[in-house]
Enzyme design. Sequence first.
Site, short mmCIF file in Angstrom:
data_model
loop_
_atom_site.label_atom_id
_atom_site.label_comp_id
_atom_site.label_asym_id
_atom_site.label_seq_id
_atom_site.Cartn_x
_atom_site.Cartn_y
_atom_site.Cartn_z
N CYS A 14 4.86 13.45 -4.04
CA CYS A 14 5.98 12.77 -3.37
C CYS A 14 7.09 12.42 -4.37
CB CYS A 14 5.47 11.50 -2.68
SG CYS A 14 6.74 10.65 -1.74
N CYS A 28 7.40 4.65 -5.56
CA CYS A 28 6.67 3.45 -5.13
C CYS A 28 5.60 3.12 -6.18
CB CYS A 28 6.03 3.69 -3.77
SG CYS A 28 7.19 4.39 -2.57
N CYS A 46 1.78 3.63 -5.61
CA CYS A 46 1.27 4.78 -4.86
C CYS A 46 0.72 5.92 -5.72
CB CYS A 46 2.34 5.32 -3.93
SG CYS A 46 1.67 6.60 -2.83
N CYS A 96 -4.28 8.12 12.53
CA CYS A 96 -2.99 8.00 11.86
C CYS A 96 -2.86 9.11 10.83
CB CYS A 96 -2.87 6.63 11.20
SG CYS A 96 -1.31 6.43 10.31
N CYS A 118 -0.91 8.29 15.74
CA CYS A 118 0.06 7.57 14.92
C CYS A 118 0.46 8.51 13.78
CB CYS A 118 -0.60 6.31 14.37
SG CYS A 118 0.43 5.40 13.20
N CYS A 142 4.38 0.06 13.94
CA CYS A 142 3.36 -0.46 13.04
C CYS A 142 4.03 -0.67 11.69
CB CYS A 142 2.22 0.56 12.93
SG CYS A 142 0.99 0.13 11.67
N ARG A 144 -3.82 -5.84 11.21
CA ARG A 144 -4.82 -4.92 10.65
C ARG A 144 -5.22 -5.31 9.23
NH1 ARG A 144 -2.42 -0.26 11.51
NH2 ARG A 144 -3.10 -0.38 13.67
N1 SAM Z 1 5.22 8.39 2.59
C1 SAM Z 1 5.21 7.57 3.73
C2 SAM Z 1 5.77 6.19 3.47
O1 SAM Z 1 5.83 5.77 2.34
O2 SAM Z 1 6.10 5.53 4.45
C3 SAM Z 1 3.83 7.43 4.37
C4 SAM Z 1 2.61 7.32 3.51
S1 SAM Z 1 2.52 5.87 2.44
C5 SAM Z 1 1.14 6.26 1.45
C6 SAM Z 1 1.99 4.59 3.58
C7 SAM Z 1 1.73 3.22 3.04
O3 SAM Z 1 0.52 3.18 2.31
C8 SAM Z 1 2.72 2.61 2.08
O4 SAM Z 1 3.86 2.12 2.71
C9 SAM Z 1 1.90 1.47 1.49
O5 SAM Z 1 2.06 0.31 2.26
C10 SAM Z 1 0.47 1.97 1.59
N2 SAM Z 1 -0.12 2.21 0.26
C11 SAM Z 1 0.11 3.26 -0.56
N3 SAM Z 1 -0.57 3.13 -1.70
C12 SAM Z 1 -1.27 1.98 -1.63
C13 SAM Z 1 -2.17 1.30 -2.51
N4 SAM Z 1 -2.46 1.79 -3.71
N5 SAM Z 1 -2.71 0.15 -2.10
C14 SAM Z 1 -2.41 -0.35 -0.86
N6 SAM Z 1 -1.58 0.24 0.00
C15 SAM Z 1 -1.00 1.39 -0.37
C1 DTB Z 2 -1.13 1.18 5.82
O1 DTB Z 2 -0.56 0.09 5.98
N1 DTB Z 2 -2.11 1.39 4.96
C2 DTB Z 2 -2.56 2.77 5.01
C3 DTB Z 2 -1.68 3.36 6.15
N2 DTB Z 2 -0.83 2.28 6.50
C4 DTB Z 2 -0.96 4.60 5.96
C5 DTB Z 2 -2.50 3.47 3.73
C6 DTB Z 2 -3.30 2.81 2.62
C7 DTB Z 2 -3.26 3.72 1.45
C8 DTB Z 2 -4.10 3.23 0.32
C9 DTB Z 2 -4.02 4.12 -0.87
C10 DTB Z 2 -4.53 5.51 -0.63
O2 DTB Z 2 -5.64 5.69 -0.06
O3 DTB Z 2 -3.84 6.45 -1.05
FE1 SF4 Z 3 5.67 8.69 -1.31
FE2 SF4 Z 3 3.62 7.08 -1.68
FE3 SF4 Z 3 6.05 6.06 -1.59
FE4 SF4 Z 3 4.92 7.07 0.69
S1 SF4 Z 3 4.24 5.27 -0.49
S2 SF4 Z 3 7.02 7.39 -0.07
S3 SF4 Z 3 3.73 8.73 -0.22
S4 SF4 Z 3 5.27 7.49 -3.14
#
Ligand code: SAM
Ligand code: DTB
Ligand code: SF4
Length: 337
Positions: free
Chosen positions: A54, A58, A61, A98, A130, A190, A262
Amino acid sequence: MTEVRYNWTKEEITEIYNTPLLDLIYRAATIHRENKDYAEVQISSLISIKTGGCPEDCAYCPQAARYNTGVDVHAIMPKEEVIEVAQRAKAGGASRLCMGAAWREVRDNRDFDKVIDMVKAVNELDMEVCCTLGMLTESQAQRLADAGLYAYNHNLDTSEEDYKRIITTRTYDERLQTLHNVRKAKISVCSGGIIGLGETVEDRISMLKTLSNLPQHPESVPINALVPVQGTPLAEQPRVSIWDMVRMIATTRIIMPKTVVRLSAGRTEMSTVEQALCFMAGANSIFAGEKLLTTPNPTFDEDMAMFELLGLTPRKAFKNGRPESKEIKEMSINAVI
Ligand code: SAM
Ligand code: DTB
Ligand code: SF4
């Protein structure tokens, strides 16, 4: 009688958040019992349909291309594989699937056409579908709605004030615009956040104020505990305290009484006792299945054992009606229940 309010102030939310813990849980549990079938828990299962690589930064992430996290990068998954995962999730008790993609935003290309096909296919399994695909335009949201998308996940993650510390490649306003586009297409919203990013209590309150001051509350609010991943800038963050998680869930329950709250990422680090406290404080949904997007999560069997122990039951799909029948009646502006 609980009045659903859209004008919560930071002072009011702070006062709730700082209530002595047992009083806070009691108040949230009381509101939960007045507004919901408190023993019913919605189970949503996650599938990463496009993993890693990506362009966003973030800080939490594992899927951001710029961090070396060891996540296997995958192009978009074939529809058949998605259907298999959906069927397994349904058999495990999930009523919602989802589908997540590591995209900054949706582009009008072949990959989006494939997502549209997946939405249609999962819908046919009688599951709530979702997606969480990053930013969406109005017409993309409408296209997803027309394909039968039930809900869209798009988190605010932290406060507007704290946002730049966590993400520099997009703005809070862009995030809010997507939520607006999703709402306009009559897709269930959501949106929630993460705690444990190094934010202050004021940041948590500010994020909750933004969510609870939207013209309509999100139908679901995921509260994630940061899963610290090696290679990300937040890898060394200490594990978030269970008491902070409970306070956050209880406060969300009190200010958005009809919303599904959730208990999201972070459950592998929580005992059953700790999760029970979260359900007591008003959580009524989980992500289930052995993986979140890229990190581990309890298995369906472990969760079913927990449900049995605590006397919880999985919520059936489409309890609030299907979008086509315009029966998403969970919330309406100025609703009084
Ligand atoms: N790329 C899209 C976005 O950012 O909206 C969708 C996927 S992104 C992985 C969805 C959500 O996962 C993020 O907004 C964040 O709240 C959650 N997330 C990602 N990494 C995480 C982590 N290490 N711990 C907890 N939540 C995480
Ligand atoms: C949300 O609030 N938590 C989920 C879902 N929406 C997409 C994602 C959590 C991701 C945790 C890190 C991972 O497994 O990559
Ligand atoms: Fe990309 Fe992760 Fe950020 Fe979603 S949360 S936009 S997957 S870097």
